[in-house]
Design a protein around this motif. Structure first.
Motif, mmCIF file in Angstrom:
data_model
loop_
_atom_site.group_PDB
_atom_site.id
_atom_site.type_symbol
_atom_site.label_atom_id
_atom_site.label_comp_id
_atom_site.label_asym_id
_atom_site.label_seq_id
_atom_site.Cartn_x
_atom_site.Cartn_y
_atom_site.Cartn_z
ATOM 1 N N ARG A 68 -1.122 1.171 10.154
ATOM 2 C CA ARG A 68 -1.271 0.308 8.987
ATOM 3 C C ARG A 68 -0.139 -0.719 8.960
ATOM 4 N N VAL A 71 0.208 -6.182 7.260
ATOM 5 C CA VAL A 71 0.240 -6.272 5.800
ATOM 6 C C VAL A 71 -0.003 -7.718 5.388
ATOM 7 N N HIS A 239 2.970 -8.386 -1.265
ATOM 8 C CA HIS A 239 2.281 -7.736 -0.157
ATOM 9 C C HIS A 239 1.122 -6.921 -0.703
ATOM 10 N N THR A 241 -0.912 -3.780 -0.932
ATOM 11 C CA THR A 241 -0.747 -2.358 -0.667
ATOM 12 C C THR A 241 -1.987 -1.609 -1.152
ATOM 13 N N GLU A 246 1.712 -6.278 -4.636
ATOM 14 C CA GLU A 246 2.990 -5.877 -5.207
ATOM 15 C C GLU A 246 4.107 -6.749 -4.664
ATOM 16 N N ILE A 250 9.223 -3.817 -2.197
ATOM 17 C CA ILE A 250 8.519 -3.021 -3.197
ATOM 18 C C ILE A 250 9.479 -2.029 -3.833
#
Length: 252
Positions: A68, A71, A239, A241, A246, A250
């Motif tokens: 993941r 982003v 970004h 999420t 957010e 973060i």
């Protein structure tokens, strides 16, 4: 008689695994759909806000099974603050002016694009693009896509609002309901000392502000990929999420 109902609900497809261009040893997959017809602009807005990117009439996003790292990033234009280095970049390029056009390719654009690829991305996935491929990249769009050409200011620029002389940099940009999405940009590689990539992002922030648009979408930031590190320098930014957009960094 049997009736066939044509649905306007987009269909999504999944690509086969292929080597990741950003993280060695990883394999990437993408989910994608087509952006066509009258609904394409609205669909592009929604999908971009959901982490998709556009390439021609395709909207796609990573769908990797074990990673993941990619982003989605967007700059908050109203609160954006230039750093000292960014102000230096602005000053260094104060002799340039960008002119926005409807998305139409030109031989001059392709010549600069080819020079850029040969110098910076000789082994990349776009390295063998022909002039026809380039024209398709620019023209094959069903959304509000613009080309911004950057040239030096001339004696009449204060009247025409356009630069003059050789083409120095180009940005292919989608205008959306809530921002500008930078699809692709390139520049003269012999002018590396100008930091033209940074300059074009700063120009997009200024344009978005002038248009009353709250965001500039930068595509994907890949944590751990050095060539993506520049994207997190444009603050404040958000970004995408699992909890939605957010602020970055973060806060827990």
């Amino acid at each position: 008689m049997t009736q066939h109902v044509v649905t306007q609900t987009p269909q999504f497809f999944l690509t086969a695994p292929s080597p990741c261009p950003y993280i060695q040893g990883q394999f990437e997959r993408k989910v994608f759909t087509h952006l066509v017809g009258d609904r394409a602009p609205g669909m592009n807005d929604l999908l971009t806000q959901g982490g998709f990117r556009r390439s021609q009439n395709i909207a796609y996003r990573p769908a990797c099974e074990s990673c993941r790292a990619c982003v989605s990033v967007r700059i908050v234009t109203d609160e954006f603050a230039e750093t000292r280095n960014m102000r230096r970049v602005q000053h260094r390029n104060s002799d340039l002016i960008g002119t926005m056009f409807d998305a139409q390719p030109s031989t001059e654009q392709y010549s600069l694009f080819r020079t850029y690829l040969d110098a910076r991305h000789r082994r990349g996935g776009m390295s063998d693009m022909s002039v026809l491929d380039y024209a398709m990249m620019v023209e094959d769009t069903h959304v509000d896509t613009k080309v911004i050409e950057y040239r030096r200011r001339g004696p009449d620029s204060f009247i025409t609002g356009r630069g003059e002389g050789e083409l120095i940099a180009v940005a292919l940009t989608d205008k959306m309901g809530d921002g500008l999405s930078m699809v692709y940009s390139y520049f003269d590689p012999e002018m590396e000392d100008r930091s033209l990539g940074t300059f074009m992002i700063l120009d997009h922030v200024a344009r978005a502000k002038a248009m009353g648009l709250p965001y500039v979408y930068l595509g994907y930031w890949v944590n751990g990929s050095p060539k993506m590190n520049y994207k997190v320098r444009f603050q404040p930014q958000e970004h995408l999420t699992a909890r939605g957009w957010e602020r970055f960094p973060i806060e827990d």
